[in-house]
Design an enzyme around this catalytic site. Structure first.
Site, PDB file in Angstrom:
ATOM      1  N   ASP A  52      36.729  41.987  45.670  1.00  0.00           N
ATOM      2  CA  ASP A  52      36.195  40.642  45.859  1.00  0.00           C
ATOM      3  C   ASP A  52      37.230  39.695  46.454  1.00  0.00           C
ATOM      4  OD1 ASP A  52      33.764  41.388  44.788  1.00  0.00           O
ATOM      5  OD2 ASP A  52      34.263  40.712  42.767  1.00  0.00           O
ATOM      6  N   TYR A 110      42.764  49.901  37.570  1.00  0.00           N
ATOM      7  CA  TYR A 110      42.931  48.467  37.800  1.00  0.00           C
ATOM      8  C   TYR A 110      43.833  47.884  36.729  1.00  0.00           C
ATOM      9  CZ  TYR A 110      38.924  48.213  41.062  1.00  0.00           C
ATOM     10  OH  TYR A 110      38.070  48.362  42.119  1.00  0.00           O
TER      11      TYR A 110
END
Length: 268
Positions: A52, A110
């Protein structure tokens, strides 16, 4: 014709995410332009993860097809001379023409970085989410245990996600503090849209005392997005890396649907 696999690192602060958007510049757009300029071809890459706006990466993966005579391992040097300083190719290599970054068994990792101080640090404003209230990382870790394993993560998925299957597997999920820095590190076989940021937002609520650790189990079982915490800000999130199962980079027998074999098609 050959297929080149790139490992890409970038600071996502100035970009509207990975995927090409009509309202601003993206990582994908920059790569397409720079590779096209080097090869003299109309190049369109496919990324393994469409991060994003504002999200960073140390090891995202992309592929493109080319007839260029540039050796695969030399593409990183050619590209790094052309790319802006906030995008760096850390590896380039050839893979079979049937190899697709989204159709391989892999583990994605992540990290979500939280600066837990009374006041923000201006030097970390683009790489950390700031939380001024004290966080209890022990309770956050206890809550995280409920999310490990294979579950339906519908409660931790953006309602705009257009997917039929919301079951995913989380292999590891650890919450660590070093002084004022809290790092949430998560590895899994794949993640839904905003899933990591919603998990981070939920664990932050546990750390602040709004939720008990046991509440996270209830949220998971509810399979309802409104039950979970808010989506944490993007700047704290980093795609650390994507580890493909041994052999997938050289296994040309991996099945890819016919309409998905070229980089131009793309998938979500």
């Amino acid at each position: 014709m050959k297929r080149i696999k790139l490992t890409v690192s970038y600071d996502g602060t100035k970009y509207c995410g990975w995927q090409i958007q009509p309202n601003g510049i993206t990582i994908e757009e920059v790569l397409n332009k720079k590779i096209s300029r080097i090869t003299g071809e109309d190049i369109k890459v496919i990324g393994a993860s469409r991060t994003d706006s504002g999200v960073h990466a140390l090891g995202n993966v992309a592929v493109f097809d080319t007839g260029s005579t540039i050796p695969p391992e030399r593409f990183l040097y050619a590209l790094n001379q052309k790319l802006p300083e906030d995008i760096v190719i850390v590896k380039s290599e050839e893979v079979p023409l049937t190899w697709h970054p989204r159709y391989q068994d892999c583990t994605k990792t992540y990290e979500y970085h939280i600066l837990n101080t009374p006041f923000p640090n201006p030097l970390k404003r683009f790489t950390n989410s700031h939380v001024s209230f004290p966080l209890d990382e022990t309770k956050m870790q206890k809550a995280a245990e409920y999310l490990k394993g294979t579950h339906d993560f519908a409660s931790f998925c953006n309602i705009r996600t257009n997917v039929e299957e919301t079951v995913r597997t989380i292999y590891t999920l650890d919450v660590n503090r070093q002084n004022d820095q809290i790092t949430i590190r998560i590895s899994g076989n794949g993640f839904l849209y905003n899933m990591v940021r919603i998990i981070a937002g939920t664990l932050i609520r546990v750390g602040r005392g709004f939720y008990t650790p046991e509440k996270v189990k209830e949220i998971l079982e509810a399979k309802e997005r409104t039950e979970a915490g808010v989506t944490a800000p993007p700047e704290g999130l980093v795609l650390v890396g994507i580890e493909y199962d041994k052999g997938t980079c050289t296994d040309s027998s991996v099945h890819v649907p016919e309409d998905r074999k070229t980089p131009e098609s793309g998938v979500k």
